[in-house]
Design a protein around this motif. Sequence first.
Motif, PDB file in Angstrom:
ATOM      1  N   ARG A  72       1.536  -1.995   8.779  1.00 29.51           N
ATOM      2  CA  ARG A  72       0.223  -2.626   8.065  1.00 29.51           C
ATOM      3  C   ARG A  72       0.346  -4.436   8.334  1.00 29.51           C
ATOM      4  O   ARG A  72       1.245  -4.659   8.393  1.00 29.51           O
ATOM      5  N   PRO A  73      -0.588  -4.657   8.626  1.00 32.92           N
ATOM      6  CA  PRO A  73      -0.472  -6.274   8.493  1.00 32.92           C
ATOM      7  C   PRO A  73      -0.236  -6.714   6.965  1.00 32.92           C
ATOM      8  O   PRO A  73      -0.458  -5.877   6.236  1.00 32.92           O
ATOM      9  N   CYS A 105       0.553  -1.185  -0.003  1.00 31.31           N
ATOM     10  CA  CYS A 105      -0.037  -0.140  -0.033  1.00 31.31           C
ATOM     11  C   CYS A 105       0.733   1.226   0.107  1.00 31.31           C
ATOM     12  O   CYS A 105       1.919   1.229   0.481  1.00 31.31           O
ATOM     13  N   ASP A 106       0.379   2.217  -0.641  1.00 33.29           N
ATOM     14  CA  ASP A 106       0.998   3.561  -0.538  1.00 33.29           C
ATOM     15  C   ASP A 106       1.268   4.137   0.658  1.00 33.29           C
ATOM     16  O   ASP A 106       0.393   3.825   1.947  1.00 33.29           O
ATOM     17  N   TYR A 158      -8.574  -2.966   2.739  1.00 30.30           N
ATOM     18  CA  TYR A 158      -8.950  -2.963   4.163  1.00 30.30           C
ATOM     19  C   TYR A 158      -7.400  -2.578   4.843  1.00 30.30           C
ATOM     20  O   TYR A 158      -7.358  -2.700   6.035  1.00 30.30           O
ATOM     21  N   GLY A 159      -6.619  -2.184   4.059  1.00 32.21           N
ATOM     22  CA  GLY A 159      -5.409  -1.745   4.673  1.00 32.21           C
ATOM     23  C   GLY A 159      -4.230  -2.842   4.709  1.00 32.21           C
ATOM     24  O   GLY A 159      -2.979  -2.400   5.392  1.00 32.21           O
ATOM     25  N   PHE A 160      -4.151  -3.829   4.338  1.00 35.30           N
ATOM     26  CA  PHE A 160      -3.189  -5.068   4.234  1.00 35.30           C
ATOM     27  C   PHE A 160      -2.086  -4.776   3.224  1.00 35.30           C
ATOM     28  O   PHE A 160      -2.670  -4.400   1.979  1.00 35.30           O
ATOM     29  N   ASN A 161      -0.650  -5.176   3.459  1.00 32.04           N
ATOM     30  CA  ASN A 161       0.031  -5.301   2.390  1.00 32.04           C
ATOM     31  C   ASN A 161      -0.245  -6.803   1.761  1.00 32.04           C
ATOM     32  O   ASN A 161      -0.641  -7.659   2.829  1.00 32.04           O
TER      33      ASN A 161
END
Length: 99
Positions: free
Chosen positions: A33-34, A22-23, A62-65
């Motif tokens: 990040r999870p 993610c950026d 959902y914000g995961f790498n």
Amino acid sequence: MKTERIYLHNFTDKDYLDVFLCDDSPSYSHHSRPFMLVCPGGGYGGLSPREAEPIARRYMGYGFNTAILYYTVNNRFGKAPLTDYSPTDEESGLPLPLI
């Protein structure tokens, strides 16, 4: 989004990871990040594209790498013949799907 392909073996290009990061933002760094590793299914005949990138992108929402593991599977029932890096199980005679 940052993407990278990482090959797992130097003797084949069939086993690799596609990594999606993610950026970065000042409020939520990529270090916190999870992470979700996606291993697409599909049995011994191949890997299912619908269980790969769409799943990874959903988790990214959902914000995961995320990363997708592309791995070798049996090609005996597919288009390509078995190769030297498609070993078989001596007891059952069935091909092993993973190197």
